[in-house]
Design a protein around this motif. Sequence first.
Motif, PDB file in Angstrom:
ATOM      1  N   THR A   4       0.835  -1.203   0.000  1.00 15.79           N
ATOM      2  CA  THR A   4       0.000   0.000   0.000  1.00 15.79           C
ATOM      3  C   THR A   4       0.870   1.253   0.000  1.00 15.79           C
ATOM      4  O   THR A   4       0.656   2.171  -0.797  1.00 15.79           O
ATOM      5  N   ALA A   5       1.845   1.288   0.886  1.00 18.96           N
ATOM      6  CA  ALA A   5       2.694   2.481   1.018  1.00 18.96           C
ATOM      7  C   ALA A   5       3.485   2.756  -0.258  1.00 18.96           C
ATOM      8  O   ALA A   5       3.566   3.914  -0.708  1.00 18.96           O
TER       9      ALA A   5
ATOM     10  N   GLU B  17       1.297   4.101  -3.002  1.00 27.45           N
ATOM     11  CA  GLU B  17       1.089   5.537  -2.791  1.00 27.45           C
ATOM     12  C   GLU B  17       2.279   6.330  -3.333  1.00 27.45           C
ATOM     13  O   GLU B  17       2.094   7.353  -3.999  1.00 27.45           O
ATOM     14  N   GLN B  18       3.491   5.874  -3.048  1.00 28.93           N
ATOM     15  CA  GLN B  18       4.693   6.560  -3.507  1.00 28.93           C
ATOM     16  C   GLN B  18       4.783   6.565  -5.036  1.00 28.93           C
ATOM     17  O   GLN B  18       5.202   7.566  -5.632  1.00 28.93           O
ATOM     18  N   VAL B  19       4.396   5.455  -5.660  1.00 32.40           N
ATOM     19  CA  VAL B  19       4.389   5.388  -7.127  1.00 32.40           C
ATOM     20  C   VAL B  19       3.465   6.463  -7.685  1.00 32.40           C
ATOM     21  O   VAL B  19       3.837   7.207  -8.593  1.00 32.40           O
TER      22      VAL B  19
ATOM     23  N   ARG C  41      -3.026  -2.723  -3.114  1.00 34.64           N
ATOM     24  CA  ARG C  41      -2.707  -1.754  -4.171  1.00 34.64           C
ATOM     25  C   ARG C  41      -3.826  -0.728  -4.325  1.00 34.64           C
ATOM     26  O   ARG C  41      -3.561   0.469  -4.465  1.00 34.64           O
ATOM     27  N   LEU C  42      -5.061  -1.198  -4.317  1.00 36.77           N
ATOM     28  CA  LEU C  42      -6.193  -0.275  -4.420  1.00 36.77           C
ATOM     29  C   LEU C  42      -6.206   0.715  -3.267  1.00 36.77           C
ATOM     30  O   LEU C  42      -6.517   1.892  -3.454  1.00 36.77           O
TER      31      LEU C  42
ATOM     32  N   GLY D 104      -3.629   1.873  -1.744  1.00 36.97           N
ATOM     33  CA  GLY D 104      -2.596   2.861  -2.056  1.00 36.97           C
ATOM     34  C   GLY D 104      -3.076   3.891  -3.058  1.00 36.97           C
ATOM     35  O   GLY D 104      -2.824   5.087  -2.904  1.00 36.97           O
ATOM     36  N   HIS D 105      -3.805   3.438  -4.059  1.00 37.13           N
ATOM     37  CA  HIS D 105      -4.369   4.371  -5.041  1.00 37.13           C
ATOM     38  C   HIS D 105      -5.398   5.273  -4.370  1.00 37.13           C
ATOM     39  O   HIS D 105      -5.445   6.466  -4.621  1.00 37.13           O
ATOM     40  N   HIS D 106      -6.211   4.695  -3.517  1.00 36.51           N
ATOM     41  CA  HIS D 106      -7.278   5.428  -2.833  1.00 36.51           C
ATOM     42  C   HIS D 106      -6.704   6.505  -1.919  1.00 36.51           C
ATOM     43  O   HIS D 106      -7.184   7.625  -1.887  1.00 36.51           O
ATOM     44  N   HIS D 107      -5.660   6.162  -1.163  1.00 38.64           N
ATOM     45  CA  HIS D 107      -5.049   7.130  -0.233  1.00 38.64           C
ATOM     46  C   HIS D 107      -4.548   8.355  -0.974  1.00 38.64           C
ATOM     47  O   HIS D 107      -4.722   9.484  -0.513  1.00 38.64           O
ATOM     48  N   VAL D 108      -3.937   8.146  -2.114  1.00 35.64           N
ATOM     49  CA  VAL D 108      -3.414   9.269  -2.886  1.00 35.64           C
ATOM     50  C   VAL D 108      -4.554  10.086  -3.467  1.00 35.64           C
ATOM     51  O   VAL D 108      -4.535  11.316  -3.413  1.00 35.64           O
ATOM     52  N   ALA D 109      -5.562   9.421  -4.006  1.00 42.00           N
ATOM     53  CA  ALA D 109      -6.706  10.130  -4.578  1.00 42.00           C
ATOM     54  C   ALA D 109      -7.428  10.951  -3.510  1.00 42.00           C
ATOM     55  O   ALA D 109      -7.825  12.094  -3.767  1.00 42.00           O
ATOM     56  N   THR D 110      -7.572  10.404  -2.334  1.00 40.88           N
ATOM     57  CA  THR D 110      -8.240  11.106  -1.234  1.00 40.88           C
ATOM     58  C   THR D 110      -7.420  12.319  -0.797  1.00 40.88           C
ATOM     59  O   THR D 110      -7.962  13.382  -0.524  1.00 40.88           O
ATOM     60  N   ALA D 111      -6.109  12.163  -0.768  1.00 45.24           N
ATOM     61  CA  ALA D 111      -5.242  13.269  -0.352  1.00 45.24           C
ATOM     62  C   ALA D 111      -5.269  14.427  -1.345  1.00 45.24           C
ATOM     63  O   ALA D 111      -5.084  15.576  -0.964  1.00 45.24           O
TER      64      ALA D 111
END
Length: 95
Positions: A37-38, A41-43, A83-84, A86-93
């Motif tokens: 996940t982390a 997010e970095q990617v 993975r999802l 990680g994508h979600h955390h970035v989108a939310t941020a």
Amino acid sequence: MHDTITGPRTVGLRTAIMTAIAGVPAEVKTHALAHVTAYTEQVNRAASDANSTTVDAHLERAAFWACTAREHGASEAEIHAARLAGHHHVATARQ
């Protein structure tokens, strides 16, 4: 002089040790999924920066942790969910 204690005291210790060892793969799997996940997010963060040169490195680390999770019992669905997340955390941020 040497210790001659055997019996329930030793058996209890052996049981405790074996129980702890049995839980290690699950702990490693959980730890590895968190890293998937982390690094995902970095990617995503690196990919959104035109000057970033770290996308490949983060992809490589995410793949490493996905393999580690798989080796310790994670299903493909669990890895995909990590993975999802990680994508979600970035989108939310970004919102």
